[in-house]
Motif scaffolding. Structure first.
Motif, PDB file in Angstrom:
ATOM      1  N   ILE A  43     -14.900   6.948  41.733  1.00 30.94           N
ATOM      2  CA  ILE A  43     -15.074   7.616  40.625  1.00 30.94           C
ATOM      3  C   ILE A  43     -15.888   6.519  39.687  1.00 30.94           C
ATOM      4  CG2 ILE A  43     -14.147   9.035  38.534  1.00 30.94           C
ATOM      5  CD1 ILE A  43     -11.774   9.448  40.553  1.00 30.94           C
ATOM      6  N   GLY A  44     -16.955   7.620  38.577  1.00 33.39           N
ATOM      7  CA  GLY A  44     -17.862   6.322  37.946  1.00 33.39           C
ATOM      8  C   GLY A  44     -18.445   7.705  36.746  1.00 33.39           C
ATOM      9  N   MET A  45     -19.144   6.800  35.885  1.00 31.47           N
ATOM     10  CA  MET A  45     -20.083   7.868  35.076  1.00 31.47           C
ATOM     11  C   MET A  45     -19.100   8.713  34.365  1.00 31.47           C
ATOM     12  SD  MET A  45     -22.741  10.160  36.031  1.00 31.47           S
ATOM     13  CE  MET A  45     -24.401  10.654  34.863  1.00 31.47           C
ATOM     14  N   VAL A  46     -18.078   8.053  33.706  1.00 32.39           N
ATOM     15  CA  VAL A  46     -17.388   8.807  33.318  1.00 32.39           C
ATOM     16  C   VAL A  46     -16.913   8.990  31.592  1.00 32.39           C
ATOM     17  CG1 VAL A  46     -14.912   9.226  32.585  1.00 32.39           C
ATOM     18  CG2 VAL A  46     -14.771   8.435  34.481  1.00 32.39           C
ATOM     19  N   ILE A  47     -17.925   9.904  31.337  1.00 34.47           N
ATOM     20  CA  ILE A  47     -18.147   9.914  29.331  1.00 34.47           C
ATOM     21  C   ILE A  47     -17.787  10.408  28.441  1.00 34.47           C
ATOM     22  CG2 ILE A  47     -20.926   9.800  28.957  1.00 34.47           C
ATOM     23  CD1 ILE A  47     -21.618   8.811  30.961  1.00 34.47           C
ATOM     24  N   VAL A  48     -17.343  10.631  27.633  1.00 39.43           N
ATOM     25  CA  VAL A  48     -17.802  11.631  26.623  1.00 39.43           C
ATOM     26  C   VAL A  48     -17.704  11.275  25.466  1.00 39.43           C
ATOM     27  CG1 VAL A  48     -15.547  12.853  25.035  1.00 39.43           C
ATOM     28  CG2 VAL A  48     -14.998  11.721  27.661  1.00 39.43           C
ATOM     29  N   GLY A  53     -12.481  13.299  29.219  1.00 45.58           N
ATOM     30  CA  GLY A  53     -12.560  12.296  29.953  1.00 45.58           C
ATOM     31  C   GLY A  53     -11.011  12.604  31.027  1.00 45.58           C
ATOM     32  N   LYS A  54      -9.902  12.419  30.595  1.00 44.89           N
ATOM     33  CA  LYS A  54      -9.048  12.720  32.054  1.00 44.89           C
ATOM     34  C   LYS A  54      -9.642  14.138  32.815  1.00 44.89           C
ATOM     35  CE  LYS A  54      -3.463  13.776  31.800  1.00 44.89           C
ATOM     36  NZ  LYS A  54      -2.723  13.724  31.644  1.00 44.89           N
ATOM     37  N   ASP A  55      -9.957  15.490  32.033  1.00 49.35           N
ATOM     38  CA  ASP A  55     -10.067  16.655  32.551  1.00 49.35           C
ATOM     39  C   ASP A  55     -10.913  16.238  33.858  1.00 49.35           C
ATOM     40  OD1 ASP A  55      -8.180  17.937  31.232  1.00 49.35           O
ATOM     41  OD2 ASP A  55      -9.290  18.751  30.183  1.00 49.35           O
ATOM     42  N   ALA A  56     -12.318  15.832  33.480  1.00 48.92           N
ATOM     43  CA  ALA A  56     -13.373  15.745  34.540  1.00 48.92           C
ATOM     44  C   ALA A  56     -12.756  14.719  35.321  1.00 48.92           C
ATOM     45  CB  ALA A  56     -14.295  15.366  33.777  1.00 48.92           C
ATOM     46  N   THR A  57     -11.416  14.113  34.879  1.00 43.91           N
ATOM     47  CA  THR A  57     -11.561  12.513  36.601  1.00 43.91           C
ATOM     48  C   THR A  57     -10.435  13.202  36.547  1.00 43.91           C
ATOM     49  OG1 THR A  57     -11.930  11.267  34.356  1.00 43.91           O
ATOM     50  CG2 THR A  57     -10.359  10.329  36.660  1.00 43.91           C
TER      51      THR A  57
END
Length: 288
Positions: free
Chosen positions: A73-78, A88-92
């Motif tokens: 997992i990556g590209m976690v951006i808000v 961020g939690k929901d998308a992850t």
């Protein structure tokens, strides 16, 4: 879905038509994902996130599945205006839901993102060492190996080397990465056997070096030198722990370590982590 100022933020899956807006989201937090990088992620996996009522992308998270029981997992951006809402939690979580329950999932976290992943059940298993260089010093020696440009006939051997180094086969991701590369080199020993390879990716800020897979640090150094020596600009490489000799070489050639982000994993018991390769445990993924 989430509510922001009486507006519904829709959690969606992105596609190639969203690349420009994803680049803008990346730039809003100081990251340099470009069109080719995001295209590679989309070709190798999935990107989820939220759009506001005007259709603007305000969050993202990406997942790349490998051939067997491993994913990253990556590209976690808000976007800064939408933080504190759990986007961020929901998308992850959407990325986690996309995988099977017996898939081990890895990521590299920033310090800002680490508390989120702790709460979601990720545990820290290692770290990577991020190095940057603005003035590379080329080597003045060569080894008892032959370094040549990749051709399509090499792919089977490269996939075998990558699996042995990484712990899982990454057929789709690696082929997309090669297609994206500025250079892809293979190394042969004195019997003409392929014993290593290296890739460089030209981004808008840095020439990103990796993955580099080699049997030992001296060969890894020769590969890096071929990838880096003609580049006029900044260099970046991420090196897993346990490669101290290689990191000493990097510092001698002008690299400086700038951070040491943690590697985190969920479903660890199903995962066989290997860090014998000499750069880029994950596909340039961080979280912010």
């Amino acid at each position: 879905m989430a509510i922001f100022k009486n507006s519904i933020l829709e959690l969606v899956q992105f596609n190639k038509s969203d690349i420009k807006d994803l680049m803008e989201l990346s730039a809003s937090v100081g990251w340099d994902y470009d069109e080719y990088e995001i295209g590679t992620v989309l070709s190798s996996g999935k990107i989820f996130g939220h759009k506001n009522a005007e259709g603007k992308i305000v969050s993202s998270a990406a997942i790349v599945l490998y051939d067997n029981k491993l994913a990253s997992i990556g590209m976690v951006i808000v976007h800064k205006e939408y933080r504190g809402m759990g986007l961020g939690k929901d998308a992850t979580q959407k990325c986690l839901d996309f995988t099977s329950s017996n898939t081990s999932i890895m990521l590299i976290a920033t310090e800002e993102g680490r508390p989120l992943y702790d709460k979601m059940g990720f545990i820290t298993v290692d770290c990577v060492h991020k190095f940057l260089c603005e003035g590379y010093k080329p080597l003045n020696k060569s080894g008892d190996v032959t370094i040549e440009r990749f051709n399509s006939n090499n792919i089977t051997e490269i996939l075998k080397l990558d699996k042995a180094a990484f712990g899982d086969k990454r057929s789709k991701f690696l082929q997309n990465r090669i297609n994206q590369s500025e250079q892809c080199l293979v190394v042969r020993d004195n019997k003409a056997n392929i014993i290593g390879y290296g890739i460089s990716i030209l981004g808008p800020v840095n020439l990103i070096l990796g993955p580099i897979v080699a049997p030992e640090s001296q060969t890894a150094a020769l590969i890096l030198d071929k990838l880096a020596s003609r580049h006029q600009g900044k260099l970046r490489i991420d090196v897993p722990s346990g490669n101290e000799d290689f990191m000493i070489f990097l510092e001698q050639q002008g690299f400086k370590q700038v951070s040491q982000p943690p590697v985190m994993v969920i479903n660890l018991l199903k995962c066989r982590l290997e860090t014998k390769h000499y750069s880029e445990l994950l596909p340039r993924f961080l979280a912010k």
